[in-house]
Design an enzyme around this catalytic site. Structure first.
Site, PDB file in Angstrom:
ATOM      1  N   SER A 239     -33.513   9.495 -44.301  1.00  0.00           N
ATOM      2  CA  SER A 239     -34.907   9.870 -44.544  1.00  0.00           C
ATOM      3  C   SER A 239     -35.519   9.334 -45.825  1.00  0.00           C
ATOM      4  O   SER A 239     -36.725   9.515 -46.047  1.00  0.00           O
ATOM      5  CB  SER A 239     -35.023  11.403 -44.552  1.00  0.00           C
ATOM      6  OG  SER A 239     -34.613  11.938 -43.316  1.00  0.00           O
ATOM      7  N   SER A 240     -34.730   8.708 -46.681  1.00  0.00           N
ATOM      8  CA  SER A 240     -35.296   8.189 -47.929  1.00  0.00           C
ATOM      9  C   SER A 240     -36.372   7.139 -47.683  1.00  0.00           C
ATOM     10  O   SER A 240     -37.190   6.861 -48.564  1.00  0.00           O
ATOM     11  CB  SER A 240     -34.188   7.619 -48.824  1.00  0.00           C
ATOM     12  OG  SER A 240     -33.373   6.721 -48.103  1.00  0.00           O
TER      13      SER A 240
END
Length: 551
Positions: A239-240
């Site tokens: 998700s970064s």
């Protein structure tokens, strides 16, 4: 040798198979018993064969190294009998010294013989075949500048000897803060070693990249136990990357500022796995989706880019959606060259444009990126969407008048802008606000990194990431964390990748990457205040001033 060869190929074979001399020789070689041959020679004869082989490996009219690293005693012994070995001589050679021990040594690179496929090119530049050249990393990248000039000794007709002094090569001043590098490396080792083997069933590993956002200067490149994966290895980062997905959504009109989507599981899409967030979040807007890390919000952006038609459950622009996302990610350096001044770097791994996998791509579960790419992405977000070329060398210094000291700068490399992300500044600012909330907002619905970075002295912004992977048949997680600080005037961008962490029900291993990111930034700001010199390794006869070790 003849005693062996006579038995290897019989006259009958030669006649029956109609063997040529070349065929006979090849068959003889294939049937030789290496151990039998070795035992037929004495140790002294075997040593002579090795020396003769080294002598034959050279080129006519060009000096060839037969042995290196001789002890003083060995050199004296050879010197006493040189008169019996015409054409052989003893010469001083360079000795490589690493003032910081193994720290960053691999990135400094290696020196060795000219690779066979590159000989012609080097000869064209005036090298000799026997010269040593840079063969990896910085030594290879900056070979032309690091190369010295040999001393030339000429014997005149009169018998007098004329000497033209040599000159050592130039020095490189690195962007690296060696003290920061050392302390972050020690911290990563301490943290990763602090977990039992159960936490890392596929082996311990971790990477930290620290970059100055406004210049692209690399301040630290750390791999657990010296691993070079920061530039060579690619990982699914999770998700970064979501801020880049939202920005792609803005750019292509899939969403706008404040667009609301209902976060609940997405199922029954053609050729697509079910998608859900960690919890069903209900209605969330773009900032909520970053702060709380909504997979569903990102998947909805991808669905809109892919022209998903709910009425007949089909995709209309599936291939285009992959291109739109990847082209936008590349503007941040994800899946593209970072421009680092090394002879090679991995540009990541791109999955095929298969059916609904674009939904996984949208929240970092499909393509793979290097820790360096993740670092440049973070620095670009911090730098208002301006992507700077990453670099390790700031300038080139000429040799100083005193041996071992550097002289003045003869070439300075200006920071270079690679591109500006194709979003208006308002879009970038909105994602910066969302990333700030990832750290600053606490309580129910708060930021996913608030527990680890919420109390950080220097206000930070960031984004967490967790990617599910399989290693040796075991389900594991890659943990990532990207962050920068201070939020209102970024001085450092950090990307952390901790691959292959055990998935545990009680979340005992959650937050490893977040904690490493926080401590790396703490070390950065402490070093900024203290300006401590790097620690030197214990190397005999090394005359280095610890106050003169910048780069």
């Amino acid at each position: 040798m003849a005693a062996f060869v006579d038995e290897l190929v019989t006259s009958e074979e030669i006649s029956t198979d109609d063997l040529s001399q070349s065929d006979i020789y090849t068959r003889q070689l294939s049937r030789l018993d290496a151990e039998e041959i070795r035992e037929s020679y004495s140790l002294e004869e075997q040593q002579a064969v090795v020396i003769w082989r080294e002598m034959l490996s050279g080129y006519n009219h060009s000096p060839n190294r037969i042995a290196r690293g001789l002890s003083e005693e060995q050199a004296h012994h050879i010197g006493e009998v040189l008169h019996t070995m015409p054409g052989t001589d003893l010469m001083r050679d360079a000795e490589r010294v690493y003032p910081y021990g193994e720290q960053f040594a691999s990135f400094f690179g290696s020196v060795g013989s000219i690779p066979a496929e590159l000989v012609d090119g080097y000869l064209g530049k005036g090298y000799e075949r026997s010269d040593a050249v840079g063969t990896s990393y910085l030594e290879q990248e900056y070979e032309d500048l690091l190369r010295g000039e040999k001393a030339i000794m000429t014997t005149l007709p009169s018998g007098d000897v004329e000497m033209q002094e040599g000159r050592r090569g130039n020095d490189l001043r690195l962007t690296l803060d060696m003290r920061l590098q050392q302390e972050v490396d020690a911290m990563v080792t301490r943290r990763i070693d602090g977990y039992g083997g159960y936490a890392f069933p596929a082996g311990r590993d971790a990477y930290v990249v620290m970059i100055e956002p406004s210049t692209g200067d690399i301040l630290a490149l750390v791999g657990y136990q010296g691993h070079l994966g920061t530039v060579n290895n690619s990982y699914t980062v999770g998700s970064s990357i979501k801020p880049a997905t939202v920005l792609a959504g803005y750019r292509h009109g899939a969403i706008g500022h404040g667009s609301v989507i209902h976060d609940s599981p997405i199922t029954h899409l053609p050729n697509t796995p079910s998608i859900s967030s960690v919890v069903n979040m209900g209605y969330v807007n773009d900032i909520d989706a970053i702060r709380r890390s909504s997979n569903v919000y990102m998947a909805e952006i991808a669905m809109r880019l892919a022209g998903y038609n709910r009425s007949n459950n089909t995709w209309n622009t599936l291939s285009e959606s992959y291109n739109m996302l990847r082209e936008h990610y590349a503007q941040f350096g994800l899946g593209a060259s970072t421009g680092i001044d090394l002879p090679f770097e991995s540009e990541g791994i791109t999955g095929p444009n298969t059916a609904g996998m674009v939904l996984l791509l949208s929240f970092g579960q499909y393509d793979d990126y290097t820790p360096l790419q993740l670092g440049q992405y973070t620095a670009t977000l911090a730098n208002d969407g301006v992507r700077m070329r990453t670099r390790l060398v700031r300038d080139v210094l000429e040799p100083g008048e005193v041996p071992g000291e550097a002289g003045g700068s003869i070439r300075y490399y200006e920071p270079e802008v690679l591109n500006t992300v194709d979003n208006p500044i308002g879009d970038i600012n909105r994602m910066q606000t969302a990333m700030r909330q990832v750290v600053s907002v606490s309580g129910q619905g708060g930021g996913t990194a608030n527990r680890e970075l919420g109390s950080f002295e220097y206000q930070a912004a960031g984004k967490t990431g967790t990617a599910q992977v399989q290693k040796n048949g075991i389900r594991l997680n890659n943990q990532t964390m990207v962050a920068y600080a201070p939020y209102d005037n970024p001085e450092v961008a950090v990307a952390v990748v901790v691959p292959n962490v055990t998935i545990s029900r009680n979340r005992e291993f959650a937050g490893i990457a977040n904690n490493i990111a926080r401590e790396a930034m703490e070390i950065f700001f402490e070093q900024k205040e203290s300006h401590q010199a790097p620690e030197l390794a214990e190397v005999e006869d090394m005359d280095i001033d610890p106050d003169d070790t910048e780069g």
